[in-house]
Design a protein around this motif. Structure first.
Motif, PDB file in Angstrom:
ATOM      1  N   GLN A  83       0.812  -1.221   0.000  1.00 38.82           N
ATOM      2  CA  GLN A  83       0.000   0.000   0.000  1.00 38.82           C
ATOM      3  C   GLN A  83       0.844   1.269   0.000  1.00 38.82           C
ATOM      4  O   GLN A  83       0.301   2.371  -0.110  1.00 38.82           O
ATOM      5  N   ALA A  84       2.168   1.135   0.113  1.00 37.08           N
ATOM      6  CA  ALA A  84       3.050   2.302   0.018  1.00 37.08           C
ATOM      7  C   ALA A  84       3.235   2.648  -1.454  1.00 37.08           C
ATOM      8  O   ALA A  84       3.724   1.831  -2.231  1.00 37.08           O
ATOM      9  N   ASP A  95       3.575   0.720   8.365  1.00 36.44           N
ATOM     10  CA  ASP A  95       2.323  -0.035   8.323  1.00 36.44           C
ATOM     11  C   ASP A  95       1.845  -0.266   6.894  1.00 36.44           C
ATOM     12  O   ASP A  95       1.232  -1.301   6.596  1.00 36.44           O
ATOM     13  N   LEU A  96       2.111   0.682   5.997  1.00 35.32           N
ATOM     14  CA  LEU A  96       1.671   0.529   4.608  1.00 35.32           C
ATOM     15  C   LEU A  96       2.437  -0.580   3.895  1.00 35.32           C
ATOM     16  O   LEU A  96       1.910  -1.218   2.981  1.00 35.32           O
ATOM     17  N   GLY A  97       3.663  -0.808   4.303  1.00 34.36           N
ATOM     18  CA  GLY A  97       4.456  -1.866   3.687  1.00 34.36           C
ATOM     19  C   GLY A  97       4.073  -3.260   4.139  1.00 34.36           C
ATOM     20  O   GLY A  97       4.519  -4.246   3.553  1.00 34.36           O
ATOM     21  N   ARG A  98       3.235  -3.342   5.167  1.00 38.47           N
ATOM     22  CA  ARG A  98       2.822  -4.646   5.688  1.00 38.47           C
ATOM     23  C   ARG A  98       1.547  -5.168   5.023  1.00 38.47           C
ATOM     24  O   ARG A  98       1.114  -6.286   5.321  1.00 38.47           O
ATOM     25  N   LYS A  99       0.958  -4.368   4.142  1.00 36.63           N
ATOM     26  CA  LYS A  99      -0.308  -4.753   3.519  1.00 36.63           C
ATOM     27  C   LYS A  99      -0.222  -4.598   2.008  1.00 36.63           C
ATOM     28  O   LYS A  99       0.408  -3.667   1.497  1.00 36.63           O
ATOM     29  N   LEU A 100      -0.867  -5.506   1.291  1.00 39.86           N
ATOM     30  CA  LEU A 100      -0.961  -5.396  -0.160  1.00 39.86           C
ATOM     31  C   LEU A 100      -2.004  -4.361  -0.544  1.00 39.86           C
ATOM     32  O   LEU A 100      -3.000  -4.177   0.166  1.00 39.86           O
ATOM     33  N   ASN A 101      -1.784  -3.695  -1.668  1.00 39.29           N
ATOM     34  CA  ASN A 101      -2.829  -2.782  -2.135  1.00 39.29           C
ATOM     35  C   ASN A 101      -3.988  -3.583  -2.731  1.00 39.29           C
ATOM     36  O   ASN A 101      -3.902  -4.800  -2.898  1.00 39.29           O
ATOM     37  N   GLU A 160       6.873  -5.224  -4.181  1.00 38.71           N
ATOM     38  CA  GLU A 160       7.628  -3.977  -4.107  1.00 38.71           C
ATOM     39  C   GLU A 160       7.219  -3.181  -2.869  1.00 38.71           C
ATOM     40  O   GLU A 160       6.053  -3.151  -2.500  1.00 38.71           O
ATOM     41  N   ARG A 161       8.200  -2.540  -2.240  1.00 34.74           N
ATOM     42  CA  ARG A 161       8.012  -1.679  -1.067  1.00 34.74           C
ATOM     43  C   ARG A 161       7.315  -2.449   0.058  1.00 34.74           C
ATOM     44  O   ARG A 161       6.302  -2.016   0.599  1.00 34.74           O
ATOM     45  N   ALA A 162       7.908  -3.583   0.414  1.00 31.66           N
ATOM     46  CA  ALA A 162       7.261  -4.500   1.357  1.00 31.66           C
ATOM     47  C   ALA A 162       8.014  -4.613   2.673  1.00 31.66           C
ATOM     48  O   ALA A 162       9.232  -4.457   2.740  1.00 31.66           O
TER      49      ALA A 162
END
Length: 258
Positions: A83-84, A95-101, A160-162
């Motif tokens: 989600q980043a 926190d955004l890197g811990r979730k898929l968009n 990416e960005r995970a």
């Protein structure tokens, strides 16, 4: 007549006793000094190491190279994102890197309805350099072990960005019993390209770090690929047998070999 010290004695007495330890570590020890400061050579080396660490944090995945190498290993793969939206968001909002968009979740959810044993995830983390250099060489050692043992694999997921926890959601969406994420670790002044391998049994969103195991510092100057693959394979076997990972799963590999 007063005894005069030999030249060799003088040289030994002035030698830095710490210098011999430099053969055993890349840590910044026995730097010496010039007056009250460190020598210019060591000062410049520190600045260079710091620059390499900063570069690693902002490095990007060499997607075309990784894709070609996965094809040579006969591994299907899919590219998704967290989600980043950019590197700045990724660094400021872990926190955004811990979730898929949303679109990535949709891709994985419709990818396959079949359950599998292991979902392998490749993620840039805090050092895409580590992934670019070490992920595929490690898989060359690890994949034959997993395949010979009969483990079924989901398509490799490149994220990416995970962050590490993205493997929980990814593994669940791929209906995997265990998720294995290869990720670039936080760069240090002596290791800007260190690879980490984290694995979690029964992955699902909301798990914490105590639920997973980690093998870190995978690189030629740290834990070599072959030894890392042996350790990962052993722990995956144990995790599958005991149906758990984390603090309850102990690494007793060395005890068995002793």
């Amino acid at each position: 007549m007063e005894h005069l010290p030999k030249l060799a004695d003088l040289e030994n007495s002035s030698a830095d006793p710490w210098s011999s330890l430099k053969a055993f570590t890349s840590a910044r020890i026995a730097l010496g000094r010039t007056g009250t400061s460190v020598p210019l050579k060591e000062s410049l080396a520190f600045k260079l190491a710091h620059a390499h660490a900063r570069d690693a944090v902002y490095s990007v995945l060499q997607l075309e190279k990784i894709a070609k190498e996965l094809q040579l290993l006969n591994l299907p793969f899919i590219l998704v994102q967290s989600q980043a939206n950019n590197r700045q968001d990724y660094l400021q909002r872990p926190d955004l890197g811990r979730k898929l968009n949303f679109s990535s979740r949709e891709q994985l959810a419709t990818l396959s309805a079949d359950e599998c044993d292991i979902a392998i995830i490749i993620a840039d983390g805090l050092s895409a350099t580590a992934i670019n250099e070490h992920a595929i060489p490690l898989l060359h050692f690890l994949l034959p072990k997993l395949q010979q043992a009969g483990f079924t694999l989901a398509p490799v997921t490149i994220v990416e960005r995970a962050r590490v926890a993205v493997s929980d959601e990814t593994g669940q969406l791929l209906k995997a019993k265990l998720s294995l994420i290869l990720i670039g670790e936080r760069p240090g002044l002596s290791s800007p390209n260190s690879l980490g391998a984290y694995f979690t049994y029964a992955p699902k969103p909301g798990l914490t770090d105590e639920s997973r195991n980690c093998i870190s510092n995978i690189r030629p100057h740290g834990l070599p690929y072959d030894l890392a693959a042996d350790k990962i394979f052993y722990l995956i076997q144990e995790a599958s047998r005991k149906q758990l990972t984390g603090v309850a799963l102990k690494d007793e590999m060395d005890l068995l070999q002793g």
